[in-house]
Design a protein around this motif. Structure first.
Motif, PDB file in Angstrom:
ATOM      1  N   HIS A  54       6.760  12.558  16.212  1.00 32.86           N
ATOM      2  CA  HIS A  54       6.592  13.589  15.111  1.00 32.86           C
ATOM      3  C   HIS A  54       7.592  13.375  13.930  1.00 32.86           C
ATOM      4  N   PRO A  55       7.005  13.704  12.638  1.00 30.45           N
ATOM      5  CA  PRO A  55       7.805  13.306  11.481  1.00 30.45           C
ATOM      6  C   PRO A  55       9.102  13.979  11.479  1.00 30.45           C
ATOM      7  N   PHE A  56       9.095  15.504  12.066  1.00 31.24           N
ATOM      8  CA  PHE A  56      10.098  16.061  12.389  1.00 31.24           C
ATOM      9  C   PHE A  56      11.319  15.456  12.990  1.00 31.24           C
ATOM     10  N   ARG A  57      11.034  14.757  14.034  1.00 29.28           N
ATOM     11  CA  ARG A  57      11.946  13.855  14.759  1.00 29.28           C
ATOM     12  C   ARG A  57      12.817  12.887  14.072  1.00 29.28           C
ATOM     13  N   GLY A  58      11.817  12.500  12.934  1.00 28.47           N
ATOM     14  CA  GLY A  58      12.474  11.363  12.224  1.00 28.47           C
ATOM     15  C   GLY A  58      13.533  12.032  11.189  1.00 28.47           C
ATOM     16  N   GLU A  59      13.092  13.040  10.721  1.00 32.85           N
ATOM     17  CA  GLU A  59      13.856  14.027   9.932  1.00 32.85           C
ATOM     18  C   GLU A  59      15.335  14.434  10.705  1.00 32.85           C
ATOM     19  N   PHE A  60      15.079  14.700  11.903  1.00 28.86           N
ATOM     20  CA  PHE A  60      16.185  15.217  12.559  1.00 28.86           C
ATOM     21  C   PHE A  60      17.206  14.041  12.924  1.00 28.86           C
ATOM     22  N   ASP A  61      16.620  12.744  13.009  1.00 21.06           N
ATOM     23  CA  ASP A  61      17.456  11.612  13.265  1.00 21.06           C
ATOM     24  C   ASP A  61      18.464  11.551  11.822  1.00 21.06           C
ATOM     25  N   GLN A  62      17.686  11.592  10.824  1.00 22.56           N
ATOM     26  CA  GLN A  62      18.335  11.476   9.529  1.00 22.56           C
ATOM     27  C   GLN A  62      19.391  12.393   9.340  1.00 22.56           C
ATOM     28  N   MET A  63      19.168  13.628   9.671  1.00 24.37           N
ATOM     29  CA  MET A  63      20.024  14.780   9.369  1.00 24.37           C
ATOM     30  C   MET A  63      21.439  14.496  10.268  1.00 24.37           C
ATOM     31  N   VAL A  64      21.179  13.957  11.574  1.00 20.10           N
ATOM     32  CA  VAL A  64      22.272  13.803  12.501  1.00 20.10           C
ATOM     33  C   VAL A  64      23.058  12.590  12.092  1.00 20.10           C
ATOM     34  N   LEU A  65      22.457  11.462  11.581  1.00 24.22           N
ATOM     35  CA  LEU A  65      22.978  10.526  11.174  1.00 24.22           C
ATOM     36  C   LEU A  65      23.899  10.824   9.662  1.00 24.22           C
ATOM     37  N   SER A  66      23.291  11.525   9.087  1.00 21.64           N
ATOM     38  CA  SER A  66      24.033  12.033   7.896  1.00 21.64           C
ATOM     39  C   SER A  66      25.399  12.670   8.317  1.00 21.64           C
ATOM     40  N   LEU A  67      25.242  13.525   9.191  1.00 22.13           N
ATOM     41  CA  LEU A  67      26.284  14.172   9.682  1.00 22.13           C
ATOM     42  C   LEU A  67      27.496  13.469  10.213  1.00 22.13           C
ATOM     43  N   VAL A  68      26.863  12.442  11.046  1.00 28.01           N
ATOM     44  CA  VAL A  68      27.978  11.261  11.409  1.00 28.01           C
ATOM     45  C   VAL A  68      28.528  10.691  10.521  1.00 28.01           C
TER      46      VAL A  68
END
Length: 438
Positions: free
Chosen positions: A272-286
């Protein structure tokens, strides 16, 4: 520290010897027998000399016998003197250079200590000997034995209560606590958190966390009390006209239905596209955790606040008190749990050591290095200790001990002296006669 035993302490040690070692009585009896035999040989050669001299007019052959017996008697006497002079004064006479061993006791003591220090405790032979010893295998075999490991665990448990008490009363506990707190304060948590999260994302474990979050939000939204709270909030914002048509209930139902459908859609579709957005959000936080100073300051502040909380200190005191009580119960035998686990740990350590050749080699190398350094530092002390001990010995008993062990061989010198002296005398007498005839 270079002296193993203080010289005055060495002088207080027993300076007597016992002659009850295996075979001492038999050696003493054999020594008496050989002494008597050597004395008989000396008396025999003297008697033979006198007899041969008396019979010389009867036949010239007795001249050869007399020459042999005379020289044999002189050789025997000379060697008797030499042997006796090592241990005491011949016939009790104050003859110079006799009683050699006891007259030179202090010099012998100093030279013996020096000899052992220089030749026996030299670095190269000591290291070579130490390298022949497999310390690690001995330790491994010792620990693998169940009884020995149990005994060691019991011994350690007896010491633990005293060690705990000493830790509390000596201020060591306060020092350790301060050191731990200082070390924790010095840890930079931001890079550590960033690295942990990056590994978390790399392994895909954050997606499972997302599923758990969506499930929890879904369950919260669908609860009646949550829906009632949201409805009340919406009702307070709606115009009066819409309230009359109960639009708040409709809106709440639509919001919850849409949200739950979305949550279910994301949970059921791993792409699901939201999962990709969640990946980007977590990586941005990292990335921000690892590079943004403001994030590092916030985390550092949270760390300081956490370490400064009194509840944490109280928790540490409670844990320490419980651990101390448990150790005391184990040491008194009230509980066997800790002893059992310690014994098992020692046995497992022995098994691991026995199967790890590289570790055994490292341990052996460590033992060699430590013992080599220790012996190098202490060898002068060993020399002084040996010297002081020898000086404190009772020389009368020591001479007895030496004579019992090597006196038999020394007595054979007397036999050899009589024989060699007799042959030399016979040879000289024969040469003398030949010169006269010529």
């Amino acid at each position: 520290m270079r002296v193993l035993v203080h010289p005055k302490a060495a002088m207080t040690l027993p300076a007597t010897f016992s002659f009850d070692a295996p075979g001492d009585a038999a050696r003493a009896a054999e020594l008496r027998r050989v002494k008597a035999l050597a004395t008989l040989v000396l008396a025999g050669t003297l008697l033979l000399f006198v007899t041969a001299k008396l019979l010389l007019p009867v036949h010239p052959i007795f001249g050869f016998v007399a020459a042999f017996a005379e020289a044999a008697t002189i050789g025997g006497l000379a060697d008797w003197y030499a042997v006796v002079a090592l241990f005491k004064r011949p016939l009790g006479l104050p003859i110079p250079h006799t009683a050699i061993i006891q007259s030179n006791q202090h010099r012998i003591a100093d030279k013996l200590g020096e000899f052992i220090e220089v030749h026996f405790l030299e670095a190269a032979p000591v290291e070579a000997k130490l390298r022949q010893i497999d310390f690690a295998t001995f330790i491994a075999e010792w620990l693998r034995d169940r009884k020995r490991s149990t005994d060691l665990a019991r011994f350690v448990l007896r010491l633990l209560p005293e060690a705990v008490t000493a830790t509390e009363t000596s201020g060591l506990m306060t020092f350790i606590t301060r050191r731990i707190t200082t070390q924790l304060q010095s840890i930079d948590l931001a890079p550590l958190a960033a690295g942990t999260l990056r590994a978390f994302v790399k392994e895909g474990r954050h997606q499972g966390l997302l599923d758990d979050i969506l499930r929890a939000v879904h369950e919260t939204l669908t609860r009646p009390e949550t829906m009632a709270m949201v409805r009340a909030k919406i009702r307070g914002e709606l115009p009066t006209l819409l309230k009359l048509y109960r639009a708040d209930k409709y809106l709440v139902n639509k919001i919850v239905a849409s949200a739950t459908a979305f949550f279910e859609e994301v949970r059921s579709d791993q792409k699901h596209p939201f999962r990709g957005e969640f990946d980007q959000m977590v990586l941005s936080l990292v990335d921000r955790l690892g590079s943004d100073p403001s994030y590092a300051d916030r985390i550092d502040g949270l760390k300081r606040d956490f370490l400064a909380r009194p509840e944490l200190a109280e928790l540490a005191r409670t844990i320490w008190s419980n651990a101390r009580t448990f150790i005391e119960r184990s040491a008194s035998g009230e509980s066997q749990v800790l002893q059992h686990h310690l014994a098992k740990m020692f046995m497992e350590a022995g098994e691991a050591l026995a199967s790890d050749g590289a570790l055994r080699a490292e341990i052996n190398q460590g033992f060699v290095a430590v013992l080599r350094s220790f012996i190098a530092d202490q060898k002068s002390g060993v020399s002084s200790f040996i010297s002081d001990q020898v000086k404190a010995w009772d020389m009368g008993q020591l001479l007895q001990l030496i004579e019992i062990n090597i006196g038999k061989d020394l007595q054979y010198i007397r036999f050899n002296g009589s024989l060699i002296g007799g042959l030399a005398g016979l040879t000289l007498y024969t040469v003398e006669l030949l010169v006269r005839w010529l």
